[in-house]
Design an enzyme around this catalytic site. Structure first.
Site, short mmCIF file in Angstrom:
data_model
loop_
_atom_site.label_atom_id
_atom_site.label_comp_id
_atom_site.label_asym_id
_atom_site.label_seq_id
_atom_site.Cartn_x
_atom_site.Cartn_y
_atom_site.Cartn_z
CE LYS A 1 -2.16 1.54 3.79
NZ LYS A 1 -1.88 3.00 3.89
CG ASP B 1 -5.04 4.26 1.65
OD1 ASP B 1 -6.20 4.63 1.41
OD2 ASP B 1 -4.58 4.12 2.81
CE LYS C 1 -7.74 6.27 4.30
NZ LYS C 1 -6.26 6.15 4.09
CG ASP D 1 -13.10 17.73 -4.13
OD1 ASP D 1 -14.06 18.51 -4.32
OD2 ASP D 1 -11.95 18.13 -3.90
CB THR E 1 -9.55 0.80 11.36
OG1 THR E 1 -8.36 1.32 10.77
CG2 THR E 1 -10.21 -0.17 10.40
NE ARG F 1 1.15 1.85 13.12
CZ ARG F 1 0.29 2.76 13.60
NH1 ARG F 1 0.67 3.56 14.58
NH2 ARG F 1 -0.92 2.85 13.12
#
Length: 235
Positions: free
Chosen positions: A32, A59, A61, A64, A121, A213
């Site tokens: 990603k 990614d 997002k 608009d 999330t 992570r």
């Protein structure tokens, strides 16, 4: 079907991201590229990663007015990503425009998969109700957004693993769920609220597990990736 792992390349520079990928010599990954890395390097980082044989979820997002999203998606279609996304909160008309833009920009090639973010999330029930002023249960809102995305012609949604099974039941098995907030047991949750282990996400029907992570910050990222793979491959 076993889920697929997407490694979140949350690095500030292309050099660091590509150095990380060098650790996985000879292996084809799904990764990603988020806002930080894309804003730092631009489309060239996607092309560099693709040149290494990897798949890319871009990614960004988008959220608009429909015309702006359509024009932007037309441009992003030529970057070479395998998956892109928008915010479902933009509404059905905006999401339809995003699909149209991708199709217009994907001349001579299959368009990237396009998915919509339902709720981040990091968002919990209290935040959604009191700060975002969205009434109702979090799970109900996520499912409603997923159904809007399906109506708009999208391929799936971003959601937490905990909503994946319900979304499949409320849409279709082929409507994909991409689930961030995946952590190995014992890892810190960080800024995520709705998290799950790879094994638990698999049980709940997630199609793609976005893991950052737990892999990228591990002392041995390759070993951590192997552990995640073992969790989803064990029946």
């Amino acid at each position: 079907m076993k889920p697929e792992i997407i490694i979140a390349l949350d690095f500030p520079t292309g050099k660091k991201a590509l150095s990380f990928l060098d650790l996985f010599e000879g292996e084809q990954l799904y990764v990603k590229v988020g806002m930080e890395l894309f804003y730092s390097e631009g489309p060239s980082i996607v092309r560099a990663i693709k040149a290494g044989g990897h798949k890319v979820f871009l990614d960004l997002k988008l959220h608009d007015i429909p015309n702006t999203v359509k024009s932007s998606m037309k441009v992003l279609a030529s970057v070479g990503a395998d998956m892109v996304n928008v915010h479902a909160a933009g509404g059905i008309r905006m999401m339809k425009a995003a699909v149209e833009g991708l199709e217009d920009g994907s001349t001579g090639a299959a368009r990237p998969e396009i998915i919509a973010v339902t709720q981040l999330t990091s968002t919990d029930q209290e935040t959604m109700n009191s700060e975002l002023k969205i009434n109702g249960e979090l799970r109900d809102v996520v499912l409603a957004y997923a159904r809007n995305a399906q109506e708009a012609g999208l391929d799936g949604v971003v959601c937490s693993a905990w909503e994946s099974e319900e979304i499949h039941a409320g849409t279709s098995d082929s409507f994909i769920t991409v689930t961030p907030g995946i952590r190995l047991l014992g890892d810190a949750k960080g800024d995520q609220s709705r998290v799950a282990t790879p094994a638990r996400a698999k049980e709940m029907g997630s199609d793609y597990l976005v893991i950052g992570r737990s892999i990228t910050k591990a002392d041995d990222p390759v070993k951590a990736y192997r552990i995640c793979m073992e969790e989803i491959n064990n029946d």
